[in-house]
Design a protein around this motif. Structure first.
Motif, PDB file in Angstrom:
ATOM      1  N   LYS A   1       0.872  -1.187   0.000  1.00 20.85           N
ATOM      2  CA  LYS A   1       0.000   0.000   0.000  1.00 20.85           C
ATOM      3  C   LYS A   1       0.903   1.229   0.000  1.00 20.85           C
ATOM      4  O   LYS A   1       1.967   1.222   0.631  1.00 20.85           O
ATOM      5  N   ILE A   2       0.447   2.286  -0.657  1.00 20.81           N
ATOM      6  CA  ILE A   2       1.323   3.450  -0.796  1.00 20.81           C
ATOM      7  C   ILE A   2       0.608   4.719  -0.365  1.00 20.81           C
ATOM      8  O   ILE A   2      -0.620   4.787  -0.431  1.00 20.81           O
ATOM      9  N   SER A   3       1.385   5.689   0.138  1.00 22.88           N
ATOM     10  CA  SER A   3       0.799   6.897   0.735  1.00 22.88           C
ATOM     11  C   SER A   3       0.161   7.823  -0.297  1.00 22.88           C
ATOM     12  O   SER A   3      -0.698   8.624   0.047  1.00 22.88           O
ATOM     13  N   ALA A   4       0.598   7.709  -1.571  1.00 24.14           N
ATOM     14  CA  ALA A   4       0.029   8.617  -2.582  1.00 24.14           C
ATOM     15  C   ALA A   4      -1.486   8.459  -2.605  1.00 24.14           C
ATOM     16  O   ALA A   4      -2.002   7.342  -2.550  1.00 24.14           O
ATOM     17  N   ARG A   5      -2.195   9.591  -2.685  1.00 23.69           N
ATOM     18  CA  ARG A   5      -3.658   9.554  -2.622  1.00 23.69           C
ATOM     19  C   ARG A   5      -4.284   9.153  -3.954  1.00 23.69           C
ATOM     20  O   ARG A   5      -5.464   8.855  -4.016  1.00 23.69           O
ATOM     21  N   ASN A   6      -3.498   9.204  -5.048  1.00 24.37           N
ATOM     22  CA  ASN A   6      -4.074   8.947  -6.372  1.00 24.37           C
ATOM     23  C   ASN A   6      -3.465   7.699  -7.010  1.00 24.37           C
ATOM     24  O   ASN A   6      -2.273   7.685  -7.334  1.00 24.37           O
ATOM     25  N   ALA A   7      -4.270   6.673  -7.153  1.00 19.20           N
ATOM     26  CA  ALA A   7      -3.832   5.442  -7.828  1.00 19.20           C
ATOM     27  C   ALA A   7      -4.868   5.156  -8.924  1.00 19.20           C
ATOM     28  O   ALA A   7      -6.038   4.901  -8.633  1.00 19.20           O
ATOM     29  N   LEU A   8      -4.447   5.282 -10.198  1.00 19.32           N
ATOM     30  CA  LEU A   8      -5.382   5.237 -11.329  1.00 19.32           C
ATOM     31  C   LEU A   8      -5.053   4.030 -12.211  1.00 19.32           C
ATOM     32  O   LEU A   8      -4.110   4.090 -13.021  1.00 19.32           O
ATOM     33  N   PRO A   9      -5.767   2.925 -12.058  1.00 17.02           N
ATOM     34  CA  PRO A   9      -5.494   1.723 -12.854  1.00 17.02           C
ATOM     35  C   PRO A   9      -5.935   1.882 -14.311  1.00 17.02           C
ATOM     36  O   PRO A   9      -7.003   2.449 -14.572  1.00 17.02           O
ATOM     37  N   GLY A  10      -5.094   1.412 -15.238  1.00 16.00           N
ATOM     38  CA  GLY A  10      -5.457   1.550 -16.652  1.00 16.00           C
ATOM     39  C   GLY A  10      -4.701   0.573 -17.523  1.00 16.00           C
ATOM     40  O   GLY A  10      -4.042  -0.358 -17.024  1.00 16.00           O
ATOM     41  N   THR A  11      -4.772   0.821 -18.844  1.00 19.23           N
ATOM     42  CA  THR A  11      -4.107  -0.031 -19.834  1.00 19.23           C
ATOM     43  C   THR A  11      -3.050   0.803 -20.545  1.00 19.23           C
ATOM     44  O   THR A  11      -3.288   1.950 -20.919  1.00 19.23           O
ATOM     45  N   ILE A  12      -1.868   0.205 -20.746  1.00 17.97           N
ATOM     46  CA  ILE A  12      -0.783   0.917 -21.421  1.00 17.97           C
ATOM     47  C   ILE A  12      -1.105   1.008 -22.916  1.00 17.97           C
ATOM     48  O   ILE A  12      -1.345  -0.015 -23.565  1.00 17.97           O
ATOM     49  N   VAL A  13      -1.129   2.233 -23.439  1.00 21.85           N
ATOM     50  CA  VAL A  13      -1.464   2.419 -24.860  1.00 21.85           C
ATOM     51  C   VAL A  13      -0.264   2.901 -25.666  1.00 21.85           C
ATOM     52  O   VAL A  13      -0.261   2.874 -26.886  1.00 21.85           O
ATOM     53  N   ALA A  14       0.782   3.397 -24.979  1.00 18.28           N
ATOM     54  CA  ALA A  14       1.979   3.848 -25.723  1.00 18.28           C
ATOM     55  C   ALA A  14       3.195   3.862 -24.796  1.00 18.28           C
ATOM     56  O   ALA A  14       3.075   4.172 -23.610  1.00 18.28           O
ATOM     57  N   ILE A  15       4.356   3.496 -25.378  1.00 16.42           N
ATOM     58  CA  ILE A  15       5.633   3.595 -24.656  1.00 16.42           C
ATOM     59  C   ILE A  15       6.637   4.209 -25.630  1.00 16.42           C
ATOM     60  O   ILE A  15       6.825   3.702 -26.733  1.00 16.42           O
ATOM     61  N   LYS A  16       7.241   5.356 -25.243  1.00 16.13           N
ATOM     62  CA  LYS A  16       8.220   6.002 -26.129  1.00 16.13           C
ATOM     63  C   LYS A  16       9.512   6.208 -25.337  1.00 16.13           C
ATOM     64  O   LYS A  16       9.528   6.999 -24.393  1.00 16.13           O
ATOM     65  N   LYS A  17      10.564   5.495 -25.705  1.00 17.94           N
ATOM     66  CA  LYS A  17      11.839   5.597 -24.986  1.00 17.94           C
ATOM     67  C   LYS A  17      12.744   6.657 -25.602  1.00 17.94           C
ATOM     68  O   LYS A  17      12.846   6.752 -26.822  1.00 17.94           O
ATOM     69  N   GLY A  18      13.388   7.462 -24.708  1.00 16.75           N
ATOM     70  CA  GLY A  18      14.406   8.410 -25.178  1.00 16.75           C
ATOM     71  C   GLY A  18      15.773   7.837 -24.842  1.00 16.75           C
ATOM     72  O   GLY A  18      15.933   6.615 -24.718  1.00 16.75           O
ATOM     73  N   ALA A  19      16.754   8.713 -24.604  1.00 15.26           N
ATOM     74  CA  ALA A  19      18.109   8.247 -24.292  1.00 15.26           C
ATOM     75  C   ALA A  19      18.153   7.680 -22.874  1.00 15.26           C
ATOM     76  O   ALA A  19      18.751   6.637 -22.617  1.00 15.26           O
ATOM     77  N   THR A  20      17.492   8.394 -21.923  1.00 13.77           N
ATOM     78  CA  THR A  20      17.459   7.902 -20.535  1.00 13.77           C
ATOM     79  C   THR A  20      16.035   7.877 -19.997  1.00 13.77           C
ATOM     80  O   THR A  20      15.724   7.182 -19.045  1.00 13.77           O
ATOM     81  N   THR A  21      15.140   8.668 -20.628  1.00 15.44           N
ATOM     82  CA  THR A  21      13.786   8.849 -20.096  1.00 15.44           C
ATOM     83  C   THR A  21      12.748   8.322 -21.074  1.00 15.44           C
ATOM     84  O   THR A  21      12.879   8.526 -22.293  1.00 15.44           O
ATOM     85  N   ALA A  22      11.718   7.641 -20.556  1.00 13.57           N
ATOM     86  CA  ALA A  22      10.647   7.093 -21.400  1.00 13.57           C
ATOM     87  C   ALA A  22       9.315   7.740 -21.028  1.00 13.57           C
ATOM     88  O   ALA A  22       9.092   8.099 -19.861  1.00 13.57           O
ATOM     89  N   HIS A  23       8.445   7.893 -22.031  1.00 13.77           N
ATOM     90  CA  HIS A  23       7.083   8.381 -21.790  1.00 13.77           C
ATOM     91  C   HIS A  23       6.133   7.205 -21.966  1.00 13.77           C
ATOM     92  O   HIS A  23       6.116   6.562 -23.021  1.00 13.77           O
ATOM     93  N   VAL A  24       5.375   6.922 -20.894  1.00 14.66           N
ATOM     94  CA  VAL A  24       4.421   5.810 -20.895  1.00 14.66           C
ATOM     95  C   VAL A  24       3.013   6.388 -20.733  1.00 14.66           C
ATOM     96  O   VAL A  24       2.759   7.154 -19.794  1.00 14.66           O
ATOM     97  N   THR A  25       2.134   6.047 -21.677  1.00 12.26           N
ATOM     98  CA  THR A  25       0.772   6.576 -21.633  1.00 12.26           C
ATOM     99  C   THR A  25      -0.212   5.456 -21.315  1.00 12.26           C
ATOM    100  O   THR A  25      -0.163   4.384 -21.930  1.00 12.26           O
ATOM    101  N   LEU A  26      -1.058   5.739 -20.335  1.00 12.44           N
ATOM    102  CA  LEU A  26      -2.116   4.806 -19.926  1.00 12.44           C
ATOM    103  C   LEU A  26      -3.472   5.359 -20.346  1.00 12.44           C
ATOM    104  O   LEU A  26      -3.671   6.569 -20.385  1.00 12.44           O
ATOM    105  N   ASP A  27      -4.379   4.424 -20.642  1.00 16.04           N
ATOM    106  CA  ASP A  27      -5.787   4.793 -20.818  1.00 16.04           C
ATOM    107  C   ASP A  27      -6.488   4.423 -19.513  1.00 16.04           C
ATOM    108  O   ASP A  27      -6.539   3.240 -19.142  1.00 16.04           O
ATOM    109  N   VAL A  28      -6.966   5.443 -18.809  1.00 18.66           N
ATOM    110  CA  VAL A  28      -7.633   5.218 -17.522  1.00 18.66           C
ATOM    111  C   VAL A  28      -9.100   5.636 -17.692  1.00 18.66           C
ATOM    112  O   VAL A  28      -9.400   6.832 -17.751  1.00 18.66           O
ATOM    113  N   ALA A  29      -9.958   4.652 -17.900  1.00 15.34           N
ATOM    114  CA  ALA A  29     -11.407   4.917 -18.068  1.00 15.34           C
ATOM    115  C   ALA A  29     -11.634   5.961 -19.151  1.00 15.34           C
ATOM    116  O   ALA A  29     -12.423   6.892 -18.990  1.00 15.34           O
ATOM    117  N   GLY A  30     -10.867   5.836 -20.252  1.00 10.59           N
ATOM    118  CA  GLY A  30     -11.068   6.747 -21.377  1.00 10.59           C
ATOM    119  C   GLY A  30     -10.238   8.008 -21.316  1.00 10.59           C
ATOM    120  O   GLY A  30     -10.224   8.806 -22.249  1.00 10.59           O
TER     121      GLY A  30
END
Lengths: 68, 68, 68, 68, 68, 68
Positions: free
Chosen positions: B2-31
């Motif tokens: 369990k984690i202290s963060a108040r916002n936990a939004l379950p979803g489906t991964i729709v995109a992953i874009k990797k850079g040199a060190t950093t990646a952008h991951v996009t989830l679809d959370v209830a649309g």
């Protein structure tokens, strides 16, 4: 105004809880609850009230990902 | 876990874009699309793939509120 | 749009440096340089160009204080 | 001490407001007001007083950009 | 310089990985690995090298707590 | 649950201080004190008590580096 944050989640304010300096504002975003911790001044400055509409804004670098 | 963060939004991964060190991951959370900026190691470490399920986690103090 | 962040610093864009996924955008705010790290998509989405005007927005909880 | 944050904004403390655990400290930086939300212990630990000098420090990844 | 962040963790640099704009710097702090994501300019500006000493600084509001 | 944050520091809770809305929770991690600022709800939700075990989680992008 357009903003660089990649996440802008429009919803309805369902709760506002003020502390001494910090307030917790909860939005219902398409059935999902999202809570923000902002200053009391910001609540007053933006005229936030329960039932009002507002947008939760989150920078991509402030989002963590977890898997079961 | 369990984690202290108040916002936990379950979803489906729709995109992953990797850079040199950093990646952008996009989830679809209830649309709603939510993008996270995480390290490439985290993508590999968690075995993230498009179509997989994951949860976006956001601390309340990292959420801003905007009104029109 | 009004936003809950307590710090809104209007200035002029003096530099934009794009990486693989992340860009560094520097504003001149009344003679003070302020650098933001945002996504490449945000740079394109907002149409940011050197010489353009923009506002640096910072949540109070993201500001540290130091003394000599 | 040198620090990795790209934004170091030296100014004068113009207001300190303590809550139960969190304090809001406002600096005047070349005519621009910048507010930090820090712990009460930090205010005491750093000996912050109105009229004193201090530097607001902000990581580039915590700066958002907005355009009209 | 004294800083308001409640967490200052002195250690030894054990790895530096530069991307296009962002670098990952890992410290060994009393046997614990701590990774920071900072700008390439900050790595050069601070003269960071593997084997050198440095301090990881984290604001209390950026620490999440988890329990099993 | 596995999480994208690069820093997970297991330790023992040595102090919990609740404010009006925000609590400060301090862990002893291998002899190092780490303080988190989380919501009072999170303290209750996770059942945090002094003497209990917990993990401090920090995103790499929230870690600054300083050198003397």
């Amino acid at each position: 105004m357009k903003i660089s944050a990649r996440n802008a989640l429009p919803g309805t304010i369902v709760a506002i809880k003020k502390g001494a300096t910090t307030a917790h504002v909860t939005l219902d975003v398409a059935g999902i609850k999202i809570t923000a911790s902002i200053t009391n001044e910001a609540v007053d400055d933006l005229g936030l009230v329960v039932g009002g509409t507002a947008t939760a804004i989150v920078k991509a670098s402030d989002v963590l990902i977890a898997v079961a």
